[in-house]
Design an enzyme around this catalytic site. Sequence first.
Site, short mmCIF file in Angstrom:
data_model
loop_
_atom_site.label_atom_id
_atom_site.label_comp_id
_atom_site.label_asym_id
_atom_site.label_seq_id
_atom_site.Cartn_x
_atom_site.Cartn_y
_atom_site.Cartn_z
N HIS A 101 0.84 -1.21 0.00
CA HIS A 101 0.00 0.00 0.00
C HIS A 101 0.87 1.25 0.00
O HIS A 101 0.61 2.20 -0.76
CB HIS A 101 -0.92 0.00 1.22
CG HIS A 101 -1.70 1.27 1.37
ND1 HIS A 101 -2.90 1.49 0.74
CD2 HIS A 101 -1.44 2.40 2.09
CE1 HIS A 101 -3.36 2.69 1.05
NE2 HIS A 101 -2.49 3.26 1.88
N GLU A 102 1.90 1.27 0.84
CA GLU A 102 2.78 2.44 0.87
C GLU A 102 3.55 2.59 -0.44
O GLU A 102 3.81 3.71 -0.88
CB GLU A 102 3.75 2.33 2.06
CG GLU A 102 3.08 2.29 3.42
CD GLU A 102 2.08 3.41 3.65
OE1 GLU A 102 2.29 4.52 3.11
OE2 GLU A 102 1.07 3.19 4.34
N HIS A 105 1.60 4.58 -2.88
CA HIS A 105 1.77 6.04 -2.79
C HIS A 105 3.01 6.48 -3.57
O HIS A 105 3.00 7.54 -4.22
CB HIS A 105 1.89 6.47 -1.34
CG HIS A 105 0.62 6.38 -0.57
ND1 HIS A 105 -0.56 6.95 -1.00
CD2 HIS A 105 0.32 5.78 0.62
CE1 HIS A 105 -1.52 6.71 -0.13
NE2 HIS A 105 -1.02 6.00 0.87
#
Length: 229
Positions: A101-102, A105
């Site tokens: 998920h990071e 980004h």
Amino acid sequence: MGLYYCRFECILILVTFFISLVVQLNMHGTFKKYSHIRSISGMTGGEAAKQILRRARIFDVQVMHIHGNLNDHYDPWRKVIKLSDSIYSGSSLAAVSVAAHECGHALQHATAYTPLFVRSALVGVSHLGSQLSCPLFLIGLIFSVRPLLTAGICLFCGALLFQLVTLPVEFDASDRALRILKQTGIMVQQEISGTRKVLRAAAMTYVVAVVASMIQLLRLILLSRRNDD
């Protein structure tokens, strides 16, 4: 009329508390469940993040280990993915999911995803709103100063705007994470369902934060009108 306002405010507070409690319990329960399920690849969150970045040909973003619990985030200014103890070193389904998920980004940053840059531009507005909105509003309420009441509400709206922009940023990062994990083969198909649940539970905390802020904004408006009465 005053009694009506008080009852309505109490209902709003109770509804907000109940929704927040349910979502938080669901998030912690989901994360705990999938923290005990080891990913088939055996990769840790830190290893998965580094591999994802390499496969995406992103070589200017570092993966850093930080102390704490579930304080993982991507720093767009320093181009660093910061992963907490259990995520960086853990090889569970939850750890790899959060790491991916990071990375989502970081991919947003690399592809100039507009909402990410809008959110970054609103950081100052959000900080100012969260720090000054309530004090200004309370002073305006106590001394019946309409401009201060309006200023407090406007500043609170600035903080709420930041939260609203955060929603597409977080959901898009989760979508990217799921695609990345499939494409790289870090996770097999039967693991994707669990990953989706982890990411959805985390995303819902942002949704609840927005709902809570909207309810708080409604309370401020009601208090402001009651003050006029």
